[in-house]
Design a protein around this motif. Structure first.
Motif, PDB file in Angstrom:
ATOM      1  N   PHE A 303     -27.218   4.248  14.679  1.00  0.00           N
ATOM      2  CA  PHE A 303     -27.647   2.878  15.010  1.00  0.00           C
ATOM      3  C   PHE A 303     -27.771   2.745  16.522  1.00  0.00           C
ATOM      4  N   ARG A 304     -28.604   1.778  16.964  1.00  0.00           N
ATOM      5  CA  ARG A 304     -28.683   1.468  18.386  1.00  0.00           C
ATOM      6  C   ARG A 304     -27.951   0.163  18.641  1.00  0.00           C
ATOM      7  N   LEU A 305     -27.129   0.142  19.686  1.00  0.00           N
ATOM      8  CA  LEU A 305     -26.411  -1.081  20.012  1.00  0.00           C
ATOM      9  C   LEU A 305     -27.147  -1.813  21.116  1.00  0.00           C
ATOM     10  N   VAL A 306     -27.398  -3.090  20.901  1.00  0.00           N
ATOM     11  CA  VAL A 306     -28.055  -3.900  21.921  1.00  0.00           C
ATOM     12  C   VAL A 306     -27.189  -3.859  23.187  1.00  0.00           C
ATOM     13  N   SER A 307     -27.820  -3.611  24.326  1.00  0.00           N
ATOM     14  CA  SER A 307     -27.186  -3.446  25.640  1.00  0.00           C
ATOM     15  C   SER A 307     -26.358  -2.150  25.716  1.00  0.00           C
ATOM     16  N   GLY A 308     -26.436  -1.329  24.690  1.00  0.00           N
ATOM     17  CA  GLY A 308     -25.764  -0.035  24.726  1.00  0.00           C
ATOM     18  C   GLY A 308     -24.314  -0.051  24.280  1.00  0.00           C
ATOM     19  N   GLY A 309     -23.765  -1.215  23.958  1.00  0.00           N
ATOM     20  CA  GLY A 309     -22.373  -1.230  23.517  1.00  0.00           C
ATOM     21  C   GLY A 309     -21.789  -2.622  23.549  1.00  0.00           C
ATOM     22  N   THR A 310     -20.497  -2.720  23.812  1.00  0.00           N
ATOM     23  CA  THR A 310     -19.823  -4.015  23.815  1.00  0.00           C
ATOM     24  C   THR A 310     -18.614  -4.000  24.752  1.00  0.00           C
ATOM     25  N   ASP A 311     -18.312  -5.154  25.373  1.00  0.00           N
ATOM     26  CA  ASP A 311     -17.031  -5.329  26.070  1.00  0.00           C
ATOM     27  C   ASP A 311     -16.225  -6.428  25.412  1.00  0.00           C
ATOM     28  N   THR A 312     -16.706  -6.942  24.287  1.00  0.00           N
ATOM     29  CA  THR A 312     -16.045  -8.102  23.689  1.00  0.00           C
ATOM     30  C   THR A 312     -15.579  -7.776  22.277  1.00  0.00           C
ATOM     31  N   HIS A 313     -15.593  -8.795  21.439  1.00  0.00           N
ATOM     32  CA  HIS A 313     -15.165  -8.662  20.040  1.00  0.00           C
ATOM     33  C   HIS A 313     -16.352  -8.379  19.132  1.00  0.00           C
ATOM     34  N   MET A 314     -17.539  -8.261  19.684  1.00  0.00           N
ATOM     35  CA  MET A 314     -18.721  -8.172  18.822  1.00  0.00           C
ATOM     36  C   MET A 314     -19.774  -7.218  19.354  1.00  0.00           C
ATOM     37  N   MET A 315     -20.653  -6.829  18.436  1.00  0.00           N
ATOM     38  CA  MET A 315     -21.797  -6.014  18.830  1.00  0.00           C
ATOM     39  C   MET A 315     -23.002  -6.488  18.031  1.00  0.00           C
ATOM     40  N   VAL A 316     -24.175  -6.305  18.629  1.00  0.00           N
ATOM     41  CA  VAL A 316     -25.421  -6.578  17.918  1.00  0.00           C
ATOM     42  C   VAL A 316     -26.078  -5.221  17.700  1.00  0.00           C
TER      43      VAL A 316
END
Ligand SMILES: *Cc1c(COP(=O)(O)O)cnc(C)c1O
Length: 418
Positions: A303-316
């Motif tokens: 899968f591709r993560l929007v913005s390349g990843g996450t720093d929070t509790h969520m990912m798109v």
């Protein structure tokens, strides 16, 4: 007692509630805006306080009999001020949307220009969507995430602010996976003479637990929901500087609400107490660690993560590199059958409509409350990928459903007899 006998009790609704309890506790709850609230919060929320009318504020009520309610609401206010270091708090908003509408009512006039993040780039309905009262009554101008890194671009926001000269800048997001620093919003607001509101609906628990920067020292007003990462009852809350306290209180009541839901206020007071405990810091950190681990595991599954990843509790998650035919709508449906609950979500510049979408949003607050840690995240990613790959084969979906139930049974969240 005046109540229906056990024989004529409404079993229909209580049977359905039990069914929902089973659904929530035997499946993976990955909706980023949801959580499991504590039995204490639920006890307060289901209490006799639901019987009481308490229009007004502590020690300034319209009806009698509010001495106890005053103490409860005062406790909620005192605790939330301590939790976020705020000058003033209003704990009465029925929801996040009500909190935001009260801020607009209190601080600006219909027709005034407001700056917010576009809904299809991660903003919220109440940040100026044309179908929401915010967009109908106020002149919202939207900024978007950058096409290159899918993150907020403060040069773009500053340019737009200088051009449209907003009265209010709304920071805050509903499906943006990155840390949002409050300082750049403050700087732009000061440059153009605007007020600044930070809507931390999603990340209130992360802020309270120190896993995300606290906007209270920078914003004129901070709004949030109490039921997302903060893990309280459904509801809203507004924090303000002393300068705006009177305007905000007036905008909530009598401006936009009638009697407060004091059972919900009591639930909020309990949740604020829980969030003030040292263990809540560990919880907030763990949510973020779990999200990072899940994001990494999903990347490994293609899968591709929007913005390349996450720093929070969520990912798109952008589903297209995994399977160009697969839509967010279809993914949400088949994953639900496998006991994995999440929501379809537009990715930035999505060619598909908001009803179809090319992505899904995934959050870790609920599974973290259950006690899952980094070790469980690759399993979740695998269950998601297996279900989506085998989505046309009912036996695949069924076997994932069984594995999901097995995993959830190891992390009980409520006593099963409840
Ligand atoms: C969830 C959310 C809200 C609205 O909360 P409700 O309680 O559903 O009305 C407002 N703003 C943001 C950023 C949100 O994520």
């Amino acid at each position: 007692m005046p109540w229906p006998s056990q024989k004529s009790r409404d079993t229909e609704v209580f049977d359905l509630i039990e069914k929902e309890r089973v659904r929530q506790t035997t499946g993976l709850q990955l909706i980023a805006s949801e959580n499991f609230t504590s039995p204490d919060v639920m006890e307060a929320t289901g209490s006799v306080l639901t019987n009481k009318y308490a229009e007004g504020y502590p020690h300034k009520r319209y009806y009698g009999g509010n001495a106890v309610v005053d103490e409860i609401e005062a406790l909620a206010i005192e605790r939330v001020k301590k939790l976020f270091g705020a000058d003033h708090a209003n704990v009465q908003p029925h929801s996040g949307a009500s909190a935001n509408m009260a801020v607009y009512l209190g601080l600006i006039k219909p027709g005034d220009t407001v700056l917010g993040l576009s809904l299809d780039h991660g903003g919220h309905l109440t940040h100026g969507s044309p179908v929401n009262a915010s967009g109908i009554l106020y002149d919202f101008q939207s900024f978007r995430v950058s096409d290159t890194d899918e993150r907020l671009d403060f040069d773009q926001i500053r340019d737009l602010a200088k051009k449209v000269k907003p009265k209010l800048i709304v920071a805050g997001t509903t499906s943006y996976p990155r840390r949002l620093e409050p300082q750049p919003f403050r700087a732009i607001a000061d440059e153009v003479g605007a007020l600044m509101m930070f809507d931390i609906a999603h990340i209130a628990g992360l802020v309270a637990g120190g896993a995300h920067p606290n906007p209270v020292p920078y914003a004129d007003v901070v709004t949030f929901t109490t039921h997302k990462t903060l893990r309280g009852p459904r509801g809203g809350c507004i924090l303000t500087t002393s300068a705006h306290a009177a305007a905000i209180d007036k905008a909530v009541f009598p401006g936009s609400q009638g009697g407060p839901l004091e059972h919900a206020v009591a639930g909020k007071a309990v949740a604020f107490h829980e969030a003030l405990q040292p263990s809540f810091k560990d919880y907030a950190q763990q949510i973020v660690k779990n999200a990072a681990a899940l994001a990494e595991a999903l990347s490994k599954q293609g899968f591709r993560l929007v913005s390349g990843g996450t720093d929070t509790h969520m990912m798109v998650v952008d589903l297209r590199p995994f399977d160009s035919e697969l839509t967010g709508k279809e993914a949400q449906l088949v994953l639900d059958e496998a006991g994995i609950t999440l929501n379809k979500n537009n990715i930035p510049n999505d060619p598909r409509s908001p009803f179809v979408t090319s992505g899904v949003r995934i959050g870790t607050p609920s599974v973290t409350t259950q006690g899952m840690k980094e070790a469980e995240m690759p399993l979740i990613a695998e269950y998601i990928a297996t279900t989506l790959r085998g989505r046309n084969d009912p036996s695949v979906v069924k076997s994932v459903r069984a594995r999901v139930a097995e995993l959830c049974a190891k992390f009980p969240v409520y006593p099963t007899s409840a």
